[in-house]
Every structure is written in C-alpha cells, then in structure tokens.
Design an enzyme around this catalytic site. Structure first.
Site, PDB file in Angstrom:
ATOM      1  N   ASN A  57      26.054  54.286  32.073  1.00 51.40           N
ATOM      2  CA  ASN A  57      26.688  53.534  33.158  1.00 51.40           C
ATOM      3  C   ASN A  57      26.901  55.028  33.962  1.00 51.40           C
ATOM      4  O   ASN A  57      27.725  55.737  34.042  1.00 51.40           O
ATOM      5  CB  ASN A  57      28.121  53.426  32.519  1.00 51.40           C
ATOM      6  CG  ASN A  57      28.884  52.888  33.535  1.00 51.40           C
ATOM      7  OD1 ASN A  57      28.813  53.005  34.890  1.00 51.40           O
ATOM      8  ND2 ASN A  57      30.054  52.796  32.950  1.00 51.40           N
TER       9      ASN A  57
ATOM     10  N   CYS B  91      30.175  53.543  37.618  1.00 47.73           N
ATOM     11  CA  CYS B  91      31.378  52.785  37.350  1.00 47.73           C
ATOM     12  C   CYS B  91      32.246  53.506  38.691  1.00 47.73           C
ATOM     13  O   CYS B  91      32.450  54.470  38.858  1.00 47.73           O
ATOM     14  CB  CYS B  91      32.187  53.380  36.029  1.00 47.73           C
ATOM     15  SG  CYS B  91      33.678  52.781  35.992  1.00 47.73           S
TER      16      CYS B  91
ATOM     17  N   GLY C 122      31.774  38.809  39.886  1.00 50.46           N
ATOM     18  CA  GLY C 122      31.541  37.289  39.784  1.00 50.46           C
ATOM     19  C   GLY C 122      30.923  36.768  40.920  1.00 50.46           C
ATOM     20  O   GLY C 122      29.992  37.662  41.470  1.00 50.46           O
TER      21      GLY C 122
ATOM     22  N   GLY D 223      25.334  40.162  37.587  1.00 48.04           N
ATOM     23  CA  GLY D 223      26.229  40.171  39.137  1.00 48.04           C
ATOM     24  C   GLY D 223      26.374  38.618  39.437  1.00 48.04           C
ATOM     25  O   GLY D 223      25.594  37.717  40.033  1.00 48.04           O
TER      26      GLY D 223
HETATM   27  C1  LIG Z   1      36.797  43.692  33.297  1.00 44.51           C
HETATM   28  C2  LIG Z   1      35.421  44.492  33.229  1.00 44.51           C
HETATM   29  C3  LIG Z   1      34.995  45.620  32.772  1.00 44.51           C
HETATM   30  C4  LIG Z   1      33.624  46.293  33.021  1.00 44.51           C
HETATM   31  N1  LIG Z   1      33.524  47.292  32.193  1.00 44.51           N
HETATM   32  C5  LIG Z   1      32.339  48.181  32.319  1.00 44.51           C
HETATM   33  C6  LIG Z   1      31.789  49.214  31.633  1.00 44.51           C
HETATM   34  O1  LIG Z   1      32.808  49.457  30.844  1.00 44.51           O
HETATM   35  N2  LIG Z   1      30.717  49.699  31.951  1.00 44.51           N
HETATM   36  C7  LIG Z   1      29.718  49.091  32.922  1.00 44.51           C
HETATM   37  O2  LIG Z   1      28.658  49.761  33.014  1.00 44.51           O
HETATM   38  N3  LIG Z   1      30.121  48.094  33.468  1.00 44.51           N
HETATM   39  C8  LIG Z   1      31.335  47.532  33.364  1.00 44.51           C
HETATM   40  N4  LIG Z   1      31.598  46.277  34.177  1.00 44.51           N
HETATM   41  C9  LIG Z   1      30.789  45.774  35.069  1.00 44.51           C
HETATM   42  C10 LIG Z   1      29.945  44.543  34.228  1.00 44.51           C
HETATM   43  O3  LIG Z   1      28.916  44.899  33.159  1.00 44.51           O
HETATM   44  C11 LIG Z   1      29.100  44.012  35.601  1.00 44.51           C
HETATM   45  O4  LIG Z   1      27.934  44.890  35.751  1.00 44.51           O
HETATM   46  C12 LIG Z   1      29.755  43.357  36.400  1.00 44.51           C
HETATM   47  O5  LIG Z   1      30.758  42.799  36.366  1.00 44.51           O
HETATM   48  C13 LIG Z   1      28.775  42.552  37.203  1.00 44.51           C
HETATM   49  O6  LIG Z   1      28.606  41.319  36.751  1.00 44.51           O
HETATM   50  P1  LIG Z   1      29.414  39.995  36.804  1.00 44.51           P
HETATM   51  O7  LIG Z   1      29.617  39.438  38.171  1.00 44.51           O
HETATM   52  O8  LIG Z   1      28.515  38.982  35.937  1.00 44.51           O
HETATM   53  O9  LIG Z   1      30.700  40.114  36.045  1.00 44.51           O
HETATM   54  C14 LIG Z   1      32.859  45.754  33.964  1.00 44.51           C
HETATM   55  C15 LIG Z   1      33.113  44.607  34.466  1.00 44.51           C
HETATM   56  C16 LIG Z   1      34.170  43.866  34.394  1.00 44.51           C
HETATM   57  C17 LIG Z   1      34.675  42.887  35.008  1.00 44.51           C
END
Ligand SMILES: Cc1cc2nc3c(=O)[nH]c(=O)nc-3n(C[C@H](O)[C@H](O)[C@H](O)COP(=O)(O)O)c2cc1C
Ligand SMILES: Cc1cc2nc3c(=O)[nH]c(=O)nc-3n(C[C@H](O)[C@H](O)[C@H](O)COP(=O)(O)OP(=O)(O)OC[C@H]3O[C@@H](n4cnc5c(N)ncnc54)[C@H](O)[C@@H]3O)c2cc1C
Ligand SMILES: Cc1cc2nc3c(=O)[nH]c(=O)nc-3n(C[C@H](O)[C@H](O)[C@H](O)COP(=O)(O)OP(=O)(O)OC[C@H]3O[C@@H](n4cnc5c(N)ncnc54)[C@H](O)[C@@H]3O)c2cc1C
Ligand SMILES: Cc1cc2nc3c(=O)[nH]c(=O)nc-3n(C[C@H](O)[C@H](O)[C@H](O)COP(=O)(O)O)c2cc1C
Ligand code: FES
Ligand code: FES
Lengths: 256, 304, 304, 256
Positions: free
Chosen positions: C129, C132, C219, C245
């Site tokens: 990661n 972040c 989202g 994403g």
């Molecule tokens: C509540 C939350 C916590 C997340 N924590 C991490 C994390 O600890 N490490 C990481 O690499 N990405 C983290 N992400 C990012 C997600 O893995 C993903 O890359 C991002 O949400 C986009 O995908 P989505 O639109 O399907 O949610 C987090 C996302 C959310 C919503």
C-alpha cells in the site's frame, strides 16, 4: 421554450414496458410534432441528467400533452412511478419538428419502438390538414404494440402494424413492409432505431423520395449549450446538434 | 442583521456575486436566455475559444455515470474570428461579467487569443484552460507543470490588465504547487477543478463508449475531490480561488466557500436544472444571514 | 463452447479466479464468514498491517457522498505481532489466497513487515500500500514518485519470492510512470486504484465531517477514474494489472477487464451487498461463455 | 447473522415522519432487544450504503420483526415507499443487545426520537420477565409521539411521555423528567440523541446506578470489517466499533 412544473394527469402502461404519460402543458409555445421535452425523472444524483422524450400528442383545449416512453433504465423506471398528484420538472418545447409534406406527395410515417410517440403526433396533425398518411409501426412482438393507442387512428388513416415475429400484423420489420407496400409519390417521416431509419432512408434513395428522420443522441443540456448531442452530418460542419439543429433532419444531410 | 456583501474582487474588477456558470456547460449564454435571468449570474464562463474553429471530438461525446457524467466534447467551438464576429455582440447586451475561457495547443496560441480579445470591453476577463483532458496535445501538458504554468501566466499577464484566472486540473500529484505557479506568474485568481480523467466501456461493443476513449468526469460524484482540491489550493496561494465540481445546491456551494473558495461555478448542475445557479445564490444569502457572515472572506475563518 | 480458464498467474503463483475483495473493506475475512462462502474469493486482501498497532484516525471516519463514500479510517490495525498471533491462524483455515496489505511510514518498516511475514505459508502474497491518502507521513509520498517506488519495490523483491503486488494511488499526474517504477523494481503485478483524495464539509458545524479533514473517496462515483487508470497502466507495463474502484456488478468488473485488468477487487460494493463478489464471478463466467472468451488474457485484445 | 430477502408485511406512518416497518424475519438467530439490522433502501448507487436500524419488536410465532424509523434523508425516504408486496435486503441480527438488569434494580428505560424502537423492544421483553420497567419517552412535540404504539404497553408498565413544548405529557426533556421522578435503585437503559444519553449517564453517576447506552455512528459494513463506526472509549484501546462491540455499551466505557 420554458421550464415548468407540470401536473401529471395520467401515467399508464400501454404495452409491455411502454407507458403513456399525460401532463398539463404550461409553456408559452404550443408544441409541434417532432419536438421534444426534457424532464428530470428523479430528485437525487443518480440518475442525474434530464432525459429527452418526444411529445406524442397535444390537446390545445385541455392543455394536455403526452409522451410515450419505454421503461429501459433507472430514469424511465422512476418515471413509471409518477402518479396523478405528482408534478414533473419539464423543459420544452425543444428542437425542430417535422416539416409539412411537399405538395402532391403521400406522407409515409414509419415508426419503430420508442419512435412511435412523435410519429403518432405527426399522424394526428396530418389527419386534419393534408393527404391522410400511411403509418407503419414496427415492434418486436405483439406485446410491444400499444393497440389501443394506435387503433383509434385507423378510422382516418391507413395503419400497418409489423412485428418481427409476426405475432401481430405483418411479419417483418417496418422497413420490410415498406419495401413491399410503398405507395406512389411517397415522402418519408421516420423515427425509431438507427438501423430502421437507415433502411427507410436507403429506400427513399431508391424511390427518389424525400426522407425526414428524427435522430437520437445522448443529451446533457438539451438546449444547444454543451455540444454533447452531436451527430455526423454532411456539409461544411462535420457535426450537428440533435437538440437544436434537430431532432428532425433531412435524411440527405445525415452521415449514415 | 448587518448588510451582506456578495461582491468579490478579482484583480482590478469586481464580480457581482459568487455564483457563476462553468465553461462548456453554458454555451455562450444565449442558449439559456429563455430559461433563466442571465443578469443574476456572478460570471458567465464561455465555452473554450481556440484560435482556429474546431469541430470537436468524434461521437458519442457524453455518457452518464454514477452521480456524474463523462464528456469528451473536445474544444468544439467556432474559433476566434467567428467568436468575435458572432458572439461578442451578444455579450455586449448582457449585464453579467463574461469571462472568456481560452484554450490553445501552444503558448503562442494562448497569447494570440488574449491579445486579440483584449480590446473588447465586453470581455470582462479570461479563464485560461490549462486543464482540458480531452485534447491530445497542449493544455494538459502545460497544466501539470508548475514552471510552465508560471511562464505562461507571466506572458499572459504582460498582455492584459483584465482579470486573469488560471483553471487547474485535478489530474496532478500536487494541485497546490500548480496554483503557486499561477500565482507567481501573476494570475488574479485560480479556478478548480476541471474534470477528472475517466473512461466508460461498452461491454457488448467491447470498446470505450466515448469515441475519444477517455473523457472528463464531472457532476456530484467528483464534489468531494473538488472540495479537497480547493482546500489544498486555498492553503497554497493568497489569490482568490473559484470552486468548481459537482455543485448542485447551496449547501454544496457553501462547502466550497468554507473550504477556501471565494466564488463558485456551476457546471453539470445547470444541465440538470437551469434554475440551480439562482437557487444557490439565494441559498448562500440565506446562509450568510443565518450564520452572521458579512462577506465572502468571512467563510474562510472556520477551517484552517 | 470451449472450457473457460478463470485462473491468473501472479509471479510464481496462481489466483483461482479474478474476483477478490479489496483491502480495508473486508477486515480479515472472519467478519464475513457467516454471510458468504470465502472459498469462492479470488483473493482476500487484508486490512493494511503496520509494524506497530495503530488505533486509526479520529471520529467520525466515514461519510456517504453521491454514489460513493469518503473514509478516513487511518491504518487502524492490530500491528504485526498481534496480526501474526491472532489473524494468521484463521487464514490457515481458508481456501482462498490471502494477500496481506502492507503499509509503513518508512521503507524500513515495509521491509521488516515483509521479512516477518515471509515464513508463513498462509500468507499467499503481499499488496504494498503505497497509496493510502489517510496518513500524514509515509505511503503517499512514496507512491507518487516512480524512482522511490522502484527502489522500494526492488528492496522488497530481494526479500520475497511470493507474489508482490504494488497498489497505486490515482492522486498523481501520471499513474503509468508509477506503475513502470513498480515493474522495473520487480513487482509481479500492480493493483489500482486506491481512493481519491476528497473532503466533505458540514456546513452547520463549519468544519470537515471527517475528523482527519480529508479522506479517500471510493464507490461507483470513482469507477470511470479507475477504468481510465487501468487503461493507462495496462499500456505502461507488461505485468498483470488488478482493477479496483466502484465495482458493483459483473458489467463493471468486465469494463475493468476490457480496459486491461486481469483481475479485480470489490471494495465498497461488499458493504452494499456482501454477495456481490460471487455474483460478479458468475457474471464474468456467463459473459465469457456468451462472448467466446477463453481466459483473462482474451479480454485484452479488443481495446488497444 | 444472515443476509436475507424479507417480505414486507406492513409499512405505515405512526407519528409525524415516524414509520413502522414490519417484515418477515428469516435469519437463523432470534433477535434480542438492542440488536440491529442493516438494510438496503434503494437499488441504485445513490443512496449507496446499507442503513442500520434497531429492531423494535419481534414476534416468534408470526416470525414478524419490526423497526421504527424516522424519514430523514434519501434512504429513509425510499423506505417509506415500500409496500406489502415488496421485499427488502436485510442483514441481521447484528451487534450486542441490552444485558439483563441486575437483581433488585428497577429498570428505567429512556428513549428519545429514533431511540424508541430498541427501547420498546426491551420494554416488551422486560414486561414478561422482570420487574416492570419505567419507560420514559421524549419527543419534540405531540406530533412526534406514536401514541398508538406506546399506549398498549401502559397496561403493564409505567410510561412517561415528555415533549419539549409540553404539547403531550410532561413538559421538558426525558432527562428533565428523569431528574424529577427517578425511582429507587434504578438501572438505566437508554437510546436516543447523544445529548440525551449523556444527560442520562450523568444522572446515573449522581445516583450511582448502572447505565447502558445504545450508541449511534455512521456505518459502512455493519459487521466489524471497515473500522468506520468507531466511537471513543475508555480503556486500553481508544476506539470501539459500534457494530460489533456495541451498539449497547456500558455508559462508563464511553468517552462522552
Ligand atoms: C473503509 C475503507 C478502508 C480502506 N482501507 C484500505 C487499506 O487499509 N489499504 C489499502 O490499500 N486500501 C484501503 N482501502 C481502499 C480500497 O482497498 C480500494 O482501493 C478503494 O476503496 C477503491 O475501491 P472501491 O471503490 O471498490 O471501494 C480502503 C477503502 C475503504 C472504503
Ligand atoms: C430527441 C430524443 C427523443 C426521444 N424520445 C423518446 C420517446 O419519445 N420515448 C422514449 O421512450 N424514449 C425517447 N428517447 C430516448 C430516451 O431519452 C431514453 O430512453 C432515456 O433517456 C433512457 O433513460 P434510462 O435512464 O431509463 O435508461 P439508461 O439505462 O440510462 O439508458 C438507456 C439508453 O437510453 C439512452 N439515453 C440514456 N441517457 C440519455 C440522455 N441523457 N439523453 C438521450 N438518450 C439517453 C441511451 O441510448 C441508453 O443506451 C428520446 C431520445 C432523444 C434524444
Ligand atoms: C446502530 C444504529 C441503530 C439505528 N437505529 C435506528 C432506528 O431504529 N430508527 C431510525 O430511524 N434510525 C436509526 N438509526 C439511524 C439511521 O441509520 C439513519 O437515520 C439513516 O441511516 C438515515 O439515512 P438517510 O439516507 O435517510 O438520511 P441521511 O440524510 O443520509 O442521514 C441523516 C443522518 O443519518 C445518519 N446516517 C446516515 N448514513 C448512515 C449510515 N450509513 N449509518 C448510520 N447512520 C447513518 C447520519 O447521522 C446522518 O446525519 C440507527 C443508526 C445506528 C448506527
Ligand atoms: C460538457 C462539458 C464541457 C466542458 N467544456 C469545458 C471547456 O471548454 N473549458 C473548460 O475549462 N472546462 C470545460 N468543462 C469543465 C467544466 O467547466 C467544469 O470544470 C467541470 O465540469 C466540473 O464542474 P461540474 O461538476 O459542476 O460540471 C466542461 C464540462 C462539461 C461537462
Ligand atoms: S444536448 Fe447539449 S448541445 Fe444538445
Ligand atoms: S460499520 Fe464497519 S466496522 Fe462497524
């Protein structure tokens, strides 16, 4: 063109997934056949954009206008939930309607699917003022034919219903029917799926008739501001906006 | 209740109120004249003008996305000459400030455009589009390098005393440093954000929906990105920031103002409801009264 | 109809199918075990693990936005030691590959984490990661500089033969060049996108809703941005790309695959409906049959 | 905990902007007072996240569960449109319910606004098994008091309705009432707006009573995976998740 909050007077299913919405018209201008409105189907952010729909009738006495729409995606699904007490946010009338047919020609109106609305409006207008037209309507099957909407017209104009599966009327597409039953000195007015309109246009070339087509393109503004609804046209400029230069175009001007 | 001041100084001039309409979403104004009172606009930002006429990108050009839309209009416009001939006379009749959005594919083009428009009083000021993601060459490259932004801004500055607004793209690592480039070059304000680079694919046709492959994402979906960008930019520069991105309501606009913007532009929102800019303006006024805020600057003391 | 191959090689190992669940949105798996069959997952990416336990950011940490959500969880996690003690035993019982998402505030921390986890077979691989947006120091800085990404990746590579996936942030000017840094450093794959930097403001309290001011936007709202990023990245590197994403449906996932991804992760979508990953997997299979696609690579020949 | 598609059996307004939704429960576990469910109120992308609601009753014979909800924003507005033929996507039961009161104490249940649901559920359960509780419900005015839901209970337990404007029952907040009429040896169970719960907790300190509070926080997953629903707590770890460590907490553990 005005933006107004219109009272819904009726909203009912007229064929499988096809609906007719009636509402009170309160724009300054009287709508012409071929013109359209845009309306906001929801109140939230998804679906977001206004949706364009061609008018299918207008009664100047009751000030009632109508559209015929197909339930397709999110916005039209929301639209099916409108009831007579509700109001809807409308902008219209928009775009250019169909021109009057040339002297001496027999108007042939060809509609497919959601193209029925504007063509019906045109048919009703022509019924009173000119040579009664021939109206050809094509649908996939009989469930998608709103008979009760079409039939009342059959007293005053010729109507041919075509279904791909032959479950109602002529078996084949509207263009197939036209190919076999084209009247003398036709002038075409068509609205429907692109392939259908292209077929009608091709036929118009063969019989050297004029052909007016009502085009579709995804719209954002509906008033000429965003340049989003461009279609490819012949001539000096490569594109024309469906919302202001159309939606009705001379078939000769369109890059098919 | 003390009186409220909605005006905002940008360089040597004053915007009458903080709610304008964004470039490319309001045409040249006339398209909307039957629907809303243009005199209430706190700025009409025109569709981008280029030196030569441009037909724009291939079709289709727009597609709806979740709470947003993707567009690839390209810089479809009539070109400088026709713009001067056919659009400026209309602007003369308008009571709202008309800011011409200027785009070029080389520094020289930007300069020539501003030089040519300089003599016309109906051009209130310029918004320099360094950020359009929909053209292959030119503006995006400029817009993502602070040094180039500074150089271009300085050249433009030497050619005009009118308000000079640099429009920023969010598609960069540090939007604050681009804003600083603009400020150091002498810009009177920066506006942000332009659209986010995006793509939608038609899975049956197995190709992007937009003929140009990618497009620019706008609408409520991007609002949190715009607010964060304004927050960062407002902390990087001292010149006014104009907030753009997904504004649909007064509350949305106020988020931008609290984040550090001194004015806003409504883009996609106007498509959804042309009455939105006016509703936002009156909503901002009500909020200022309720919260006892006297002017646009007073929004900025809460979030530091 | 020929048989369909859903597997995908990442480095020396093979993911059983292309639909995984994204880091931070699926905890450590056990939270969802009563709701869905974890054995169907094509990869369980854990919440980020750091060297020391971290409480995470202040509250509130999440807020809904138009078609999306903003989060500022911070890297809330039990820390390496407790992770090894309390989470690894559970992973041993799982049939799906568990990829540990690793985050640090210095290069050294990343290396020590990977070194410590290397001996455990239940750790299928690593997702690094670098992206972040919710911690002040560390990962975002790394993630936006190709040279740093290359160096860190190379150091990690020398310490593990397991699949090494670098997770990319969209908050950069050129995501393709970051991906190239990862590839040149020896990464087996890249995953993208992480969240977009965003902010939401409470206009009555006059401060950001999230205690941490900004957060990460995820989202459906960001899906077009993710698809465009994958399209760019897939044209920049030869290693597999994992698309993330806004994926809610099979159609969304297929957009990513056609754009150049070889697998996907579902994040926010699982919150909305935990059954989504399984529905997507079966939807992808159906699509492949309908369209005559034999394997994940065959999605890539349409858009060039 | 299960995810299931529940048939709606009733959905009606019970006070101004307050609704009661009844549906068929088909999770493996029987829900306890204080536990909650999450449900998906729409089908599109906005509103997006599931919404948490505490259960307000459960009938094991008819397998009917209920929630009481207030129409607030987009999601709850969509919820008001559910009809008896519809199904809703539910996950539950979630979280920890209220504990049993200590031997010899008089349970005092204090609810405000949307906190009524879980407290009613608890009151009904206590009615059968222990010392009948005192239930105090506070609302802004009489329009927000769902009398027909509360009154049937008054046969078996003491109920005090309070309104800020005095338009129904006691004039003042639930905490004001409590201050004046606190019974002997109370043990508090409370759910409602944060300031109300804090006031009840403060009172519990004064009279050295235990105080159980049902906390609220915005949720994304509802099952402990996202760490989103954290609240500040005392003790080793600075935060606890409302969805799994709560929603019911010992008032002493909360950082108020
Ligand atoms: C509540 C939350 C916590 C997340 N924590 C991490 C994390 O600890 N490490 C990481 O690499 N990405 C983290 N992400 C990012 C997600 O893995 C993903 O890359 C991002 O949400 C986009 O995908 P989505 O639109 O399907 O949610 C987090 C996302 C959310 C919503
Ligand atoms: C000038 C014009 C007249 C029209 N008249 C009618 C009519 O009389 N009856 C009728 O049923 N339909 C008509 N349509 C089509 C109608 O606008 C779409 O069916 C409607 O927008 C679908 O929205 P949706 O959310 O339900 O479906 P979606 O799932 O969003 O889209 C289904 C299809 O509708 C089209 N569409 C989506 N958004 C737009 C948009 N903003 N602008 C234009 N098209 C869009 C696209 O082709 C898309 O593939 C007309 C379109 C135009 C351009
Ligand atoms: C454990 C728990 C139990 C609850 N029980 C009830 C109940 O029995 N009856 C009832 O009416 N309400 C209850 N709520 C609150 C309910 O979840 C919100 O009223 C609802 O989510 C509002 O959604 P909306 O879209 O209508 O409003 P919005 O306009 O989105 O929000 C209004 C307010 O609701 C809260 N909210 C919004 N989204 C969420 C979310 N994802 N999770 C939690 N809160 C959110 C926020 O405080 C927000 O300010 C409970 C919340 C929690 C955490
Ligand atoms: C259809 C369309 C065309 C646009 N054309 C331009 C343009 O010519 N020049 C420019 O600087 N921005 C252009 N933009 C960007 C907008 O001005 C604005 O920055 C962006 O849409 C974000 O605001 P919104 O979310 O309110 O739409 C265009 C946006 C849209 C949707
Ligand atoms: S829809 Fe905007 S120009 Fe036609
Ligand atoms: S809502 Fe996700 S951990 Fe509680």
């Amino acid at each position: 063109m005005n933006q107004f909050s219109a009272h819904v007077t009726k909203n009912r299913e007229i064929a499988l997934d096809y609906y007719e919405l009636s509402f009170i018209w309160s724009a300054d201008n009287t709508p012409e056949p071929g013109q359209f409105i845009t309306l906001r189907c929801g109140t939230g952010t998804a679906p977001l954009l206004r949706r364009p729909f061609a008018l299918s009738s207008y009664n100047p006495e009751t000030k009632t206008a109508r559209i015929i729409y197909q339930k397709r995606g999110e916005a039209t699904t929301l639209l099916t939930a409108k009831h007579p007490e509700d109001t809807i946010d409308i902008i219209g009338p928009l775009g250019n309607g169909f021109p009057a047919p040339s002297e001496g020609s027999r108007p042939v109106l060809v509609a497919g699917g959601i193209g029925l609305g504007p063509v019906l409006f045109l048919a009703k207008a022509m019924r009173e003022t000119q040579t009664p037209p021939l109206l050809i309507f094509g649908a996939r099957n009989r469930y998608q034919v709103p008979l009760e909407i079409i039939e009342p017209l059959s007293a005053s104009i010729d109507i041919a219903v075509c279904t791909d599966d032959g479950s109602q009327g002529f078996k084949g597409t509207a263009a197939d029917y036209l190919q076999e039953h084209c009247p003398e000195h036709p002038e075409f007015f068509t609205c429907g799926p692109h392939p259908m309109m292209k077929a009608v246009y091709d036929l118009s070339r063969t019989c050297r008739a004029r052909c007016w087509v009502s085009m579709e393109q995804i719209m954002a503004c509906g008033v000429g501001a965003c340049m989003g609804c461009a279609i490819a046209v012949k001539g000096e400029k490569p594109f024309a906006r469906v919302c202001v230069e159309g939606p009705v175009f001379d078939g000769d001007a369109v890059v098919w | 209740m003390s009186t409220i001041k909605l005006q905002l100084n940008i360089g040597t001039k004053t915007l009458p109120n903080p709610v304008g309409v964004a470039s490319g979403t309001f045409g040249y104004g006339s398209e909307y004249e039957k629907l809303i009172g243009l005199e209430h606009l706190g700025g009409l930002y025109t569709k981008a003008v280029t030196l030569e006429p441009r037909p724009g990108n291939g079709i289709p050009r727009i597609i709806e996305t979740p709470s947003g839309m993707l567009n690839s209009i390209g810089l479809a416009n009539v070109g400088l000459d026709a713009f001067v001939r056919t659009k400026l006379p209309y602007f003369k009749t308008l009571k709202c400030p008309v800011i011409v959005n200027v785009a070029g594919s080389s520094a020289d083009e930007y300069l020539r455009l501003v030089e040519a428009l300089e003599e016309f009083d109906e051009v209130w000021g310029y918004e320099i589009n360094l950020s359009c993601p929909n053209v292959k060459k030119g503006c995006l490259a400029f817009g993502s390098d602070p040094a180039q932004v500074e150089t271009l801004t300085a050249s433009l500055r030497s050619r005009t005393a009118k308000p000079l607004i640099i429009k920023l793209t969010p598609n960069v690592t540090s939007i604050g440093s681009i804003a600083r480039g603009a400020e150091q070059g002498g810009a009177d304000a920066v506006s942000c954000i332009n659209t986010l680079l995006g793509m939608v694919i038609d899975i049956r046709k197995k190709r992007p929906v937009l003929q140009n492959m990618t497009g620019g994402l706008s609408g409520p979906a991007i609002r949190p990105v715009g607010v964060a960008a304004v927050y960062n930019v407002a902390r990087s520069v001292k010149i006014p920031v104009i907030g753009i991105g997904g504004i649909m309501t007064a509350s949305d606009a106020i988020e931008y103002l609290l984040a550090g913007a001194s004015a806003v532009q409504v883009g996609t929102g106007t498509f959804v409801d042309p009455g939105i800019p006016e509703k936002i303006l009156s909503g901002i006024e009500t909020y200022m009264k309720e919260e006892g805020l006297a002017d646009m600057g007073s929004f900025h003391r809460f979030i530091t």
